[in-house]
Design a protein around this motif. Structure first.
Motif, PDB file in Angstrom:
ATOM      1  N   GLU A 126      91.879 -22.403 -89.652  1.00 42.54           N
ATOM      2  CA  GLU A 126      92.406 -23.606 -88.995  1.00 42.54           C
ATOM      3  C   GLU A 126      91.282 -24.421 -88.373  1.00 42.54           C
ATOM      4  O   GLU A 126      91.309 -25.663 -88.420  1.00 42.54           O
ATOM      5  CB  GLU A 126      93.414 -23.194 -87.927  1.00 42.54           C
ATOM      6  CG  GLU A 126      94.692 -22.582 -88.482  1.00 42.54           C
ATOM      7  CD  GLU A 126      95.581 -21.992 -87.405  1.00 42.54           C
ATOM      8  OE1 GLU A 126      96.752 -21.694 -87.690  1.00 42.54           O
ATOM      9  OE2 GLU A 126      95.102 -21.823 -86.264  1.00 42.54           O
ATOM     10  N   ALA A 127      90.292 -23.729 -87.788  1.00 42.28           N
ATOM     11  CA  ALA A 127      89.156 -24.438 -87.197  1.00 42.28           C
ATOM     12  C   ALA A 127      88.378 -25.207 -88.254  1.00 42.28           C
ATOM     13  O   ALA A 127      87.958 -26.352 -88.031  1.00 42.28           O
ATOM     14  CB  ALA A 127      88.245 -23.439 -86.482  1.00 42.28           C
ATOM     15  N   ASP A 176      82.267 -30.098 -90.976  1.00 36.85           N
ATOM     16  CA  ASP A 176      82.599 -28.715 -91.313  1.00 36.85           C
ATOM     17  C   ASP A 176      82.074 -27.823 -90.203  1.00 36.85           C
ATOM     18  O   ASP A 176      81.359 -28.292 -89.302  1.00 36.85           O
ATOM     19  CB  ASP A 176      81.984 -28.318 -92.657  1.00 36.85           C
ATOM     20  CG  ASP A 176      82.837 -27.280 -93.381  1.00 36.85           C
ATOM     21  OD1 ASP A 176      83.551 -26.520 -92.699  1.00 36.85           O
ATOM     22  OD2 ASP A 176      82.799 -27.231 -94.631  1.00 36.85           O
ATOM     23  N   LEU A 177      82.422 -26.541 -90.238  1.00 41.82           N
ATOM     24  CA  LEU A 177      81.899 -25.616 -89.232  1.00 41.82           C
ATOM     25  C   LEU A 177      80.382 -25.548 -89.336  1.00 41.82           C
ATOM     26  O   LEU A 177      79.800 -25.677 -90.422  1.00 41.82           O
ATOM     27  CB  LEU A 177      82.511 -24.225 -89.425  1.00 41.82           C
ATOM     28  CG  LEU A 177      83.998 -24.079 -89.069  1.00 41.82           C
ATOM     29  CD1 LEU A 177      84.496 -22.698 -89.460  1.00 41.82           C
ATOM     30  CD2 LEU A 177      84.237 -24.322 -87.586  1.00 41.82           C
ATOM     31  N   ARG A 195      85.663 -24.106 -81.584  1.00 36.65           N
ATOM     32  CA  ARG A 195      84.810 -24.285 -82.755  1.00 36.65           C
ATOM     33  C   ARG A 195      83.633 -25.221 -82.492  1.00 36.65           C
ATOM     34  O   ARG A 195      83.642 -26.001 -81.531  1.00 36.65           O
ATOM     35  CB  ARG A 195      85.657 -24.851 -83.890  1.00 36.65           C
ATOM     36  CG  ARG A 195      86.297 -26.175 -83.515  1.00 36.65           C
ATOM     37  CD  ARG A 195      87.615 -26.382 -84.221  1.00 36.65           C
ATOM     38  NE  ARG A 195      88.318 -27.565 -83.708  1.00 36.65           N
ATOM     39  CZ  ARG A 195      89.101 -27.537 -82.622  1.00 36.65           C
ATOM     40  NH1 ARG A 195      89.251 -26.424 -81.908  1.00 36.65           N
ATOM     41  NH2 ARG A 195      89.732 -28.628 -82.212  1.00 36.65           N
ATOM     42  N   ILE A 196      82.658 -25.135 -83.396  1.00 29.39           N
ATOM     43  CA  ILE A 196      81.537 -26.070 -83.434  1.00 29.39           C
ATOM     44  C   ILE A 196      81.563 -26.737 -84.797  1.00 29.39           C
ATOM     45  O   ILE A 196      81.469 -26.066 -85.826  1.00 29.39           O
ATOM     46  CB  ILE A 196      80.183 -25.363 -83.248  1.00 29.39           C
ATOM     47  CG1 ILE A 196      80.164 -24.540 -81.960  1.00 29.39           C
ATOM     48  CG2 ILE A 196      79.043 -26.377 -83.249  1.00 29.39           C
ATOM     49  CD1 ILE A 196      78.925 -23.683 -81.798  1.00 29.39           C
ATOM     50  N   CYS A 197      81.695 -28.062 -84.826  1.00 29.04           N
ATOM     51  CA  CYS A 197      81.672 -28.832 -86.083  1.00 29.04           C
ATOM     52  C   CYS A 197      80.330 -29.537 -86.216  1.00 29.04           C
ATOM     53  O   CYS A 197      79.693 -29.887 -85.230  1.00 29.04           O
ATOM     54  CB  CYS A 197      82.802 -29.860 -86.093  1.00 29.04           C
ATOM     55  SG  CYS A 197      84.462 -29.140 -85.975  1.00 29.04           S
ATOM     56  N   MET A 233      81.812 -20.332 -85.975  1.00 28.22           N
ATOM     57  CA  MET A 233      80.761 -20.950 -86.778  1.00 28.22           C
ATOM     58  C   MET A 233      81.125 -20.796 -88.256  1.00 28.22           C
ATOM     59  O   MET A 233      82.059 -20.070 -88.601  1.00 28.22           O
ATOM     60  CB  MET A 233      79.405 -20.277 -86.493  1.00 28.22           C
ATOM     61  CG  MET A 233      78.925 -20.430 -85.052  1.00 28.22           C
ATOM     62  SD  MET A 233      77.275 -19.724 -84.830  1.00 28.22           S
ATOM     63  CE  MET A 233      77.608 -18.007 -85.179  1.00 28.22           C
ATOM     64  N   GLY A 234      80.359 -21.448 -89.112  1.00 25.60           N
ATOM     65  CA  GLY A 234      80.646 -21.384 -90.550  1.00 25.60           C
ATOM     66  C   GLY A 234      80.076 -20.150 -91.223  1.00 25.60           C
ATOM     67  O   GLY A 234      79.472 -20.246 -92.300  1.00 25.60           O
ATOM     68  N   LEU A 235      80.281 -18.982 -90.614  1.00 27.89           N
ATOM     69  CA  LEU A 235      79.739 -17.729 -91.126  1.00 27.89           C
ATOM     70  C   LEU A 235      80.848 -16.680 -91.151  1.00 27.89           C
ATOM     71  O   LEU A 235      81.506 -16.443 -90.130  1.00 27.89           O
ATOM     72  CB  LEU A 235      78.579 -17.261 -90.233  1.00 27.89           C
ATOM     73  CG  LEU A 235      77.874 -15.958 -90.648  1.00 27.89           C
ATOM     74  CD1 LEU A 235      77.146 -16.133 -91.976  1.00 27.89           C
ATOM     75  CD2 LEU A 235      76.886 -15.522 -89.557  1.00 27.89           C
ATOM     76  N   ARG A 236      81.044 -16.057 -92.305  1.00 27.42           N
ATOM     77  CA  ARG A 236      82.070 -15.012 -92.419  1.00 27.42           C
ATOM     78  C   ARG A 236      81.644 -13.977 -93.467  1.00 27.42           C
ATOM     79  O   ARG A 236      80.681 -14.208 -94.221  1.00 27.42           O
ATOM     80  CB  ARG A 236      83.420 -15.606 -92.802  1.00 27.42           C
ATOM     81  CG  ARG A 236      83.465 -16.233 -94.167  1.00 27.42           C
ATOM     82  CD  ARG A 236      84.875 -16.705 -94.506  1.00 27.42           C
ATOM     83  NE  ARG A 236      84.914 -17.464 -95.761  1.00 27.42           N
ATOM     84  CZ  ARG A 236      86.022 -17.960 -96.282  1.00 27.42           C
ATOM     85  NH1 ARG A 236      87.182 -17.803 -95.656  1.00 27.42           N
ATOM     86  NH2 ARG A 236      85.983 -18.632 -97.411  1.00 27.42           N
ATOM     87  N   VAL A 237      82.378 -12.869 -93.522  1.00 29.32           N
ATOM     88  CA  VAL A 237      82.050 -11.791 -94.451  1.00 29.32           C
ATOM     89  C   VAL A 237      82.770 -12.036 -95.780  1.00 29.32           C
ATOM     90  O   VAL A 237      83.984 -12.211 -95.808  1.00 29.32           O
ATOM     91  CB  VAL A 237      82.456 -10.415 -93.868  1.00 29.32           C
ATOM     92  CG1 VAL A 237      82.159  -9.309 -94.877  1.00 29.32           C
ATOM     93  CG2 VAL A 237      81.734 -10.156 -92.555  1.00 29.32           C
TER      94      VAL A 237
END
Length: 293
Positions: A194-195, A205-206, A284-286, A233-237
């Protein structure tokens, strides 16, 4: 009276002489043959012969009749076999015709289905064309509105209309603009997906961090604008590896703990990053590219 006994004696003497007399040839003649045919067993023997002759005649007669019947039955059987073969041939022809009729029926059904599909396809094309036209009209209107909004965001509409590299309320860091949503009301907190959608709705974007310098800037701003649960942030597994949303891998594994499936990265006010489940609620941070002005 005296005369009768003498006569009787003479008669006895004559009888004895007759009995004791020698047999004459004429006395040995065979019996009359007519006496033989007049025997009581003669009619029974004749009847037996007649019955035997009758039985033999009947046997010959019935054998002849049966033979004729057998010949007749064989002919009829041959005729029936011939007719049966004809019926088999006709049956095969009928089956072939039935198969042809079934095939023709199926072909007709297929033709009807194809025609229906063509009609539906034409209707779908018309509806799709209309939807595309509507979308193009709406997109054109949206782009015009967005262009005005973007211009107003980068170049505030005032007397001294002056444009900047980032929108109002965004921070410029090198060639990027960042915004930190520091409100943690329930309506502002969102899952990682959602973020990201929220950032995309703003043409951004993130945030993605590529080097130590960018990390220090992000951590410094997070420390200055702290939130209790941290920033997405725009980081995921993905596939057991930490990946940024631009497709690059996390270069420095010391920035965050080991990857766990279903986890995303959060930047904390302590200048550290942590791994939490992506369906938790965070702010979030965009980020977006800065304009050249």
């Amino acid at each position: 009276m005296s005369g009768k006994p003498a006569d009787e004696a003479e008669g006895v003497i004559e009888d004895n002489e007759y009995v004791n007399a020698p047999v004459r040839p004429e006395d040995k003649a065979p019996p009359d043959r007519r006496l033989l045919f007049s025997s009581p067993s003669l009619p029974l023997l004749a009847v037996c012969w007649i019955l035997l002759l009758l039985i033999m005649g009947l046997r010959i007669y019935f054998s002849s009749v049966i033979s004729e019947q057998n010949v007749k039955l064989m002919k009829e059987n041959q005729q029936l076999m011939k007719e049966n073969q004809q019926l088999k041939t006709e049956n095969q022809e009928l089956m072939k015709e039935n198969q042809e009729l079934s095939t023709e029926g199926k072909n007709t059904e297929l033709k009807n289905e194809i025609q229906e599909l063509k009609t539906e396809n034409q209707e779908l094309k018309e509806n799709f064309t209309k939807q595309i036209t509507d979308l193009e009209d709406n997109w054109e209107k949206f782009n015009v509105s967005r262009a005005h909004w973007t211009i107003d965001s980068y170049c505030p509409a005032d007397k001294m209309r002056k444009c900047s590299a980032c929108q109002k309320g965004w921070y410029q860091i090198q060639k990027s603009c960042f915004v930190f949503y520091d409100r943690e009301t329930p309506s502002e907190l969102k899952t990682w997906e959602e973020a990201r959608e929220n950032c995309r709705g703003r043409g951004a974007d993130l945030v993605v961090v590529h080097d130590e310098e960018e990390k220090n800037v992000i951590d410094g701003n997070v420390t200055n604008i702290p939130v209790s649960k941290g920033y997405w942030m725009g980081l995921r597994v993905e596939g057991g590896t930490w990946k940024w949303i631009d497709g690059t891998d996390l270069m420095n594994a010391s920035w965050i703990g080991p990857p766990a499936e279903g986890h995303c990265a959060v930047s904390l006010p302590t200048r550290t990053w942590t791994s939490v489940k992506c369906d938790e609620k965070r702010t979030r941070i965009c980020s977006q590219k800065a304009l050249s002005v």
